[in-house]
Design a protein around this motif. Structure first.
Motif, PDB file in Angstrom:
ATOM      1  N   ARG A  98       8.751   3.298  11.412  1.00  0.00           N
ATOM      2  CA  ARG A  98       8.474   4.551  10.323  1.00  0.00           C
ATOM      3  C   ARG A  98       7.055   4.308   9.688  1.00  0.00           C
ATOM      4  O   ARG A  98       6.600   5.485   9.396  1.00  0.00           O
ATOM      5  N   ALA A  99       6.513   3.213   9.779  1.00  0.00           N
ATOM      6  CA  ALA A  99       5.401   2.958   8.924  1.00  0.00           C
ATOM      7  C   ALA A  99       3.978   2.967   9.914  1.00  0.00           C
ATOM      8  O   ALA A  99       4.190   2.613  10.944  1.00  0.00           O
ATOM      9  N   GLY A 100       3.042   3.523   9.069  1.00  0.00           N
ATOM     10  CA  GLY A 100       1.662   3.204   9.677  1.00  0.00           C
ATOM     11  C   GLY A 100       1.191   4.175  11.064  1.00  0.00           C
ATOM     12  O   GLY A 100       0.379   3.735  11.599  1.00  0.00           O
ATOM     13  N   ARG A 101       1.947   5.242  10.910  1.00  0.00           N
ATOM     14  CA  ARG A 101       1.576   6.143  11.929  1.00  0.00           C
ATOM     15  C   ARG A 101       0.070   6.801  11.867  1.00  0.00           C
ATOM     16  O   ARG A 101      -0.510   7.225  12.778  1.00  0.00           O
ATOM     17  N   GLY A 102      -0.175   7.039  10.569  1.00  0.00           N
ATOM     18  CA  GLY A 102      -1.442   7.719  10.252  1.00  0.00           C
ATOM     19  C   GLY A 102      -2.396   7.172   9.422  1.00  0.00           C
ATOM     20  O   GLY A 102      -3.307   7.547   8.629  1.00  0.00           O
ATOM     21  N   VAL A 103      -2.168   5.825   9.180  1.00  0.00           N
ATOM     22  CA  VAL A 103      -3.059   4.869   8.574  1.00  0.00           C
ATOM     23  C   VAL A 103      -3.580   3.534   9.254  1.00  0.00           C
ATOM     24  O   VAL A 103      -2.831   3.382  10.219  1.00  0.00           O
ATOM     25  N   GLU A 104      -4.594   3.094   8.863  1.00  0.00           N
ATOM     26  CA  GLU A 104      -5.009   1.949   9.803  1.00  0.00           C
ATOM     27  C   GLU A 104      -4.414   0.749   9.522  1.00  0.00           C
ATOM     28  O   GLU A 104      -4.281  -0.181  10.455  1.00  0.00           O
ATOM     29  N   PRO A 143       0.824  -1.248  -0.197  1.00  0.00           N
ATOM     30  CA  PRO A 143      -0.060   0.215  -0.013  1.00  0.00           C
ATOM     31  C   PRO A 143       0.901   1.208  -0.032  1.00  0.00           C
ATOM     32  O   PRO A 143       1.946   1.355   0.831  1.00  0.00           O
ATOM     33  N   GLY A 144       0.452   2.302  -0.830  1.00  0.00           N
ATOM     34  CA  GLY A 144       0.901   3.649  -0.600  1.00  0.00           C
ATOM     35  C   GLY A 144       2.536   3.681  -1.088  1.00  0.00           C
ATOM     36  O   GLY A 144       2.915   2.873  -1.942  1.00  0.00           O
ATOM     37  N   SER A 145       3.351   4.333  -0.325  1.00  0.00           N
ATOM     38  CA  SER A 145       4.702   4.229  -0.345  1.00  0.00           C
ATOM     39  C   SER A 145       5.611   4.106   0.784  1.00  0.00           C
ATOM     40  O   SER A 145       4.820   4.067   1.672  1.00  0.00           O
ATOM     41  N   GLY A 146       6.878   3.597   0.605  1.00  0.00           N
ATOM     42  CA  GLY A 146       7.348   3.076   1.936  1.00  0.00           C
ATOM     43  C   GLY A 146       8.827   3.142   1.643  1.00  0.00           C
ATOM     44  O   GLY A 146       9.315   3.594   0.861  1.00  0.00           O
ATOM     45  N   ILE A 147       9.467   2.158   2.628  1.00  0.00           N
ATOM     46  CA  ILE A 147      10.935   1.925   2.695  1.00  0.00           C
ATOM     47  C   ILE A 147      11.309   0.583   2.327  1.00  0.00           C
ATOM     48  O   ILE A 147      10.685  -0.320   3.197  1.00  0.00           O
ATOM     49  N   ASP A 152       1.572   8.562   6.554  1.00  0.00           N
ATOM     50  CA  ASP A 152       0.950   7.672   5.826  1.00  0.00           C
ATOM     51  C   ASP A 152       1.833   6.586   5.047  1.00  0.00           C
ATOM     52  O   ASP A 152       1.550   6.132   4.049  1.00  0.00           O
ATOM     53  N   LEU A 153       3.195   6.307   5.741  1.00  0.00           N
ATOM     54  CA  LEU A 153       3.853   5.304   5.169  1.00  0.00           C
ATOM     55  C   LEU A 153       3.238   3.975   5.051  1.00  0.00           C
ATOM     56  O   LEU A 153       3.050   3.528   6.359  1.00  0.00           O
ATOM     57  N   GLY A 154       3.171   3.488   4.019  1.00  0.00           N
ATOM     58  CA  GLY A 154       2.582   2.279   4.097  1.00  0.00           C
ATOM     59  C   GLY A 154       3.081   0.871   4.055  1.00  0.00           C
ATOM     60  O   GLY A 154       2.459  -0.208   4.548  1.00  0.00           O
ATOM     61  N   PHE A 155       4.311   0.776   4.364  1.00  0.00           N
ATOM     62  CA  PHE A 155       5.100  -0.438   4.289  1.00  0.00           C
ATOM     63  C   PHE A 155       6.792  -0.106   4.701  1.00  0.00           C
ATOM     64  O   PHE A 155       7.242   0.792   4.078  1.00  0.00           O
ATOM     65  N   VAL A 156       7.296  -1.065   5.204  1.00  0.00           N
ATOM     66  CA  VAL A 156       8.537  -1.048   5.439  1.00  0.00           C
ATOM     67  C   VAL A 156       9.109  -2.632   5.055  1.00  0.00           C
ATOM     68  O   VAL A 156       8.478  -3.324   5.784  1.00  0.00           O
ATOM     69  N   LYS A 195       7.505   5.350  -5.265  1.00  0.00           N
ATOM     70  CA  LYS A 195       7.302   4.320  -4.502  1.00  0.00           C
ATOM     71  C   LYS A 195       7.939   3.938  -3.151  1.00  0.00           C
ATOM     72  O   LYS A 195       7.300   3.510  -2.418  1.00  0.00           O
ATOM     73  N   ALA A 196       9.153   4.031  -3.405  1.00  0.00           N
ATOM     74  CA  ALA A 196       9.919   3.514  -2.388  1.00  0.00           C
ATOM     75  C   ALA A 196      11.529   4.321  -2.136  1.00  0.00           C
ATOM     76  O   ALA A 196      11.777   4.524  -3.251  1.00  0.00           O
ATOM     77  N   LEU A 197      12.030   4.306  -1.001  1.00  0.00           N
ATOM     78  CA  LEU A 197      13.486   4.869  -0.963  1.00  0.00           C
ATOM     79  C   LEU A 197      13.893   3.310  -0.400  1.00  0.00           C
ATOM     80  O   LEU A 197      13.484   2.620   0.540  1.00  0.00           O
ATOM     81  N   VAL A 198      15.007   3.091  -1.143  1.00  0.00           N
ATOM     82  CA  VAL A 198      15.450   1.735  -0.784  1.00  0.00           C
ATOM     83  C   VAL A 198      16.874   2.294  -0.141  1.00  0.00           C
ATOM     84  O   VAL A 198      17.904   2.993  -0.547  1.00  0.00           O
ATOM     85  N   ALA A 199      16.909   2.082   0.985  1.00  0.00           N
ATOM     86  CA  ALA A 199      17.865   2.884   2.245  1.00  0.00           C
ATOM     87  C   ALA A 199      18.536   1.835   3.020  1.00  0.00           C
ATOM     88  O   ALA A 199      18.056   0.822   3.491  1.00  0.00           O
ATOM     89  N   THR A 200      19.715   2.446   3.506  1.00  0.00           N
ATOM     90  CA  THR A 200      20.317   1.866   4.785  1.00  0.00           C
ATOM     91  C   THR A 200      20.009   2.659   5.970  1.00  0.00           C
ATOM     92  O   THR A 200      18.952   3.162   5.947  1.00  0.00           O
ATOM     93  N   SER A 201      20.496   2.178   7.368  1.00  0.00           N
ATOM     94  CA  SER A 201      19.810   2.715   8.450  1.00  0.00           C
ATOM     95  C   SER A 201      20.044   4.240   8.497  1.00  0.00           C
ATOM     96  O   SER A 201      19.701   5.150   9.488  1.00  0.00           O
ATOM     97  N   ALA A 202      20.809   5.035   7.229  1.00  0.00           N
ATOM     98  CA  ALA A 202      21.014   6.361   7.247  1.00  0.00           C
ATOM     99  C   ALA A 202      19.598   6.979   7.159  1.00  0.00           C
ATOM    100  O   ALA A 202      19.492   8.060   7.587  1.00  0.00           O
ATOM    101  N   LEU A 203      18.541   6.328   6.734  1.00  0.00           N
ATOM    102  CA  LEU A 203      17.054   6.847   6.921  1.00  0.00           C
ATOM    103  C   LEU A 203      16.543   6.258   8.182  1.00  0.00           C
ATOM    104  O   LEU A 203      16.139   4.924   7.911  1.00  0.00           O
ATOM    105  N   GLY A 204      16.345   6.743   8.986  1.00  0.00           N
ATOM    106  CA  GLY A 204      16.057   6.265  10.146  1.00  0.00           C
ATOM    107  C   GLY A 204      15.216   7.248  11.227  1.00  0.00           C
ATOM    108  O   GLY A 204      14.347   7.669  10.955  1.00  0.00           O
ATOM    109  N   MET A 205      15.922   7.363  12.324  1.00  0.00           N
ATOM    110  CA  MET A 205      15.670   8.374  13.503  1.00  0.00           C
ATOM    111  C   MET A 205      15.148   9.658  13.086  1.00  0.00           C
ATOM    112  O   MET A 205      15.697  10.240  12.239  1.00  0.00           O
TER     113      MET A 205
END
Length: 716
Positions: free
Chosen positions: A349-355, A259-263, A327-331, A311-321
């Motif tokens: 990081r995901a699902g803070r504002g979505v069900e 769903p949506g966009s994610g990491i 509305d991040l839909g997936f990790v 659709k997504a950022l393909v990330a190391t732990s540099a994208l974190g805190m």
């Protein structure tokens, strides 16, 4: 751990008015329907009414930032100075700053990217027009900032906030030496300046450690507010697949269903870049995001993800805190982090504002190899630390990192991390021009370092257990964080029995296999000698003369690659036998040679000497010569039976060892006289690049043409 309420609590009428004002500020910040949680109010009351120190341990998305923004508004209304927030990722708090300013809270940052704005920001602070000032922990280690700016900020602060406070504790999953300096800052604050520390990922041990560091011994103690850590929107799942090809093709097959966009998290920079490239080839709009990505490119990638343009950022732990996208839909994790606590932080990081949001782990067999590498970067042995302190004590003035490398066999980043710890411990001090020894007594806490290392091993075993558990996955993670309320979530794959399919479409698998099978990565030539080589008895400095340099080379792959890297890690492991490489590996090198865009075709092949793999390297050079119809010119030699000795960890030390160890034997020198053109220089592995650099210089001085390095593997 929650201490007793202050004996000087405000009258009920004052408290009611304070809460009403707090609710009003929250609505301005978060919308007309927002209401304070009870623990949000307790924290705000402790900070504003009681001027206490508080530690809030609550799940991601709970509203920890609302606590310090509301407390800021209330403190400013009382005439207090600005709030100083110490946060590790300022660039990722832009949306929080914007939200604060919409609520009438003026927020500014001081960081290395806006040096030209500092004086204007200081003037705005002095004029009372700044409510919130954000600084990175790294700023606390800058000599000018520490000595000139920080005392003014601390003296005038109305509130100090330490975000991601688990970094203060070396028991935390993301301990950072710069954060330890915060203890000195807090100890020097004027009486009555409240302090708030926040984190979403602290177990009881870390919580206790941070709370003790906050305590100033005034009898009030640190107010600790821990909440339940369930994330009701997350659907945790594990998908076991046999190899890297299957994992990459599975991701390409299912990414569009998420769903949506994610990491998509990876364990290494190479894996992030490689995965992003493959997904792009399969038609997905994705971006690679690592610590090596250009800062402006990272900012654009963050903005694109926040705006759902990718659709997504393909990330190391540099994208974190600090990254906040409700509305991040997936990790998805391609490979498991080293601990369940770190994993909980990243999926949070995901699902803070979505069900509903998906959190999927694709563990790999190579995960433990990567964990072992990161574990090797722990605090150095006492002998190396003492050598560093002696080198600084003997120096006449500050010593820069490059010059210190000539005395201490540690890589640059690890050496700097060690110095930061010693700085906080009071044994060294960072000043303009480098580092100096303070002369203060210092003891090596071997028991603590060993205990931390043991704790890391326990966390790694727990991460393996998470992937294997048949129980509730969210309950497992919450118990790792000592959440007393942990229980079955009813949502994860184990609770529901709902599994992601493991079958992979043959076309996707073929595409992934072809992508991962592409050989070849560039070996960039060294162009400058390291600083301070005279201290090691090597009279080299400045630029390497162009006629002595190696040309741009090629390796079959990086050791950290998710394709060829897996094969090469096993082939070049210390315990692996010294034997000719398999035909598949050799054919990969042949393909590298075929795709190499050299200006002039090589005419001969030279092998590097080796104590550990002489059979492999000499056979490889001979086969390349036969296939390419090149002259087999021979092998460089070592000046003594030990060669360059043990592998060194930094440029200066490695260069010194190979400089004295390599030579051109007479048969090779004679063979070079009979060829006119470039030569291939064949080796098994390159790390610092200095063996190839010295060998190229020796060959050029012996009369060869341009030298083209070719190795099986490179470190990066």
């Amino acid at each position: 751990m929650t201490s007793a309420p202050s004996e000087t609590a405000a009258p009920a009428s004052d408290e009611s008015a304070l809460r009403e004002a707090a609710e009003r500020h929250l609505r301005a910040l978060a919308g007309p329907s927002a209401r304070l949680r009870e623990d949000q109010w307790r924290a705000i009351h402790a900070l504003v009414a009681e001027r206490r120190r508080a530690l809030v341990v609550q799940r991601t998305g709970w509203g920890k930032s609302a606590v310090y923004f509301v407390a800021t508004a209330l403190r400013r209304a009382e005439g207090a100075g600005p709030t100083v927030i110490i946060s590790p990722l300022l660039a990722l708090m832009r949306n929080q700053i914007a939200a604060a300013e919409r609520a009438g809270i003026s927020a500014r940052t001081i960081n290395s990217a806006n040096l030209d704005e500092w004086e204007r920001i200081y003037a705005d602070i002095a004029a009372g027009s700044v409510d919130v000032l954000l600084v990175s922990p790294e700023r606390l280690n800058n000599p000018d900032f520490r000595d000139q700016v920080l005392p003014r900020l601390a003296e005038g602060a109305g509130l100090v906030v330490v975000d991601e406070a688990h970094c203060v504790s070396d028991w935390g999953h993301d301990f950072r030496p710069d954060y330890r300096r915060i203890r000195t800052l807090l100890a020097g604050l004027p009486r009555g300046v409240p302090v708030l520390a926040t984190t979403a990922t602290a177990n009881e041990r870390v919580t206790r450690d941070v709370a003790e560091q906050l305590d100033i011994g005034d009898g009030a103690g640190t107010l600790v507010l821990r909440g339940a850590l369930d994330r009701e929107s997350l659907r945790l799942a594990v998908v076991r697949l046999p190899d890297s090809t299957a994992r990459l093709s599975w991701l390409a097959q299912h990414l569009g269903e998420l769903p949506g966009s994610g990491i998509v998290y990876t364990l290494t920079v190479a894996a992030a870049v490689e995965t992003a490239a493959f997904l792009g080839e399969r038609g997905y709009d994705v971006r690679a995001y690592t610590g090596q990505t250009d800062p402006e490119e990272r900012r654009r990638a963050e903005d694109d993800l926040l705006a759902n343009r990718t659709k997504a950022l393909v990330a190391t732990s540099a994208l974190g805190m600090g990254f906040d996208k409700p509305d991040l839909g997936f990790v998805v994790h391609l490979g498991a982090p080293q601990s369940p606590i770190s994993y909980y932080q990243q999926v949070g990081r995901a699902g803070r504002g979505v069900e509903r949001a998906e959190a999927i782990l694709l563990p790999g067999r190579e995960d433990r190899e990567i964990w072992a590498y990161f574990a090797s970067l722990a605090f150095p042995p006492e002998e190396i630390v003492r050598r560093t302190l002696d080198a600084l004590a003997e120096a006449d003035g500050p010593v820069s990192l490059p010059r210190l490398e000539a005395r201490v066999d540690l890589g640059r980043s690890r050496l700097e991390q060690m110095l930061k710890v010693l700085d906080v411990d009071g044994a060294v001090r960072r000043v303009r021009g480098g580092w100096t020894a303070t002369g203060r007594p210092w003891s090596y806490d071997a028991d603590r370092y060993a205990a931390v290392a043991a704790a890391r091993e326990i966390e790694q075993r727990a991460m393996l257990d998470y992937a294997d558990t048949t129980g509730c996955r969210m309950e497992f993670l919450r118990r790792q964080l000592d959440d007393a309320d942990a229980g079955p979530c009813g949502r994860c794959d184990n609770c529901t029995g709902g599994r992601w399919p493991v079958d992979v479409d043959p076309a996707q698998r073929q595409a992934a296999a072809e992508h991962l099978d592409r050989p070849g990565t560039v070996i960039s030539p060294r162009k400058q000698w390291p600083t301070g080589m005279d201290a090691l008895g090597v009279g080299l400095s400045g630029n390497i003369r162009p006629e002595h340099r190696a040309e741009e080379g090629r390796a079959l792959a990086r050791l950290t690659d998710i394709g060829w890297g897996t094969t090469l890690r096993r082939l070049l492991a210390e315990e692996a036998p010294d034997e000719p490489v398999a035909d598949r590996v050799f054919q990969g090198l042949v393909r590298v040679l075929a795709a190499w865009p050299w200006q002039q075709r090589p005419v001969g092949v030279v092998a590097m000497p080796s104590r550990g793999r002489p059979v492999m390297i000499t056979d490889l050079a001979a086969r390349i010569a036969r296939v390419g119809r090149l002259a087999p010119l021979g092998t460089l030699a070592y000046t003594g039976p030990d060669g360059p000795g043990a592998r060194r960890h930094n440029s200066a030390q490695r260069l010194a060892s190979v400089w004295h160890a390599l030579t051109v034997p007479d048969p090779l020198r004679a063979a070079l006289a009979g060829v006119d053109g470039p030569v291939l220089l064949v080796d098994d592995f390159t790390d610092t690049g200095w063996s190839l650099t010295v060998a190229a210089r020796l060959l050029r001085e012996a009369g060869s043409g341009p030298v083209l390095p070719l190795t099986l593997a490179s470190r990066s």
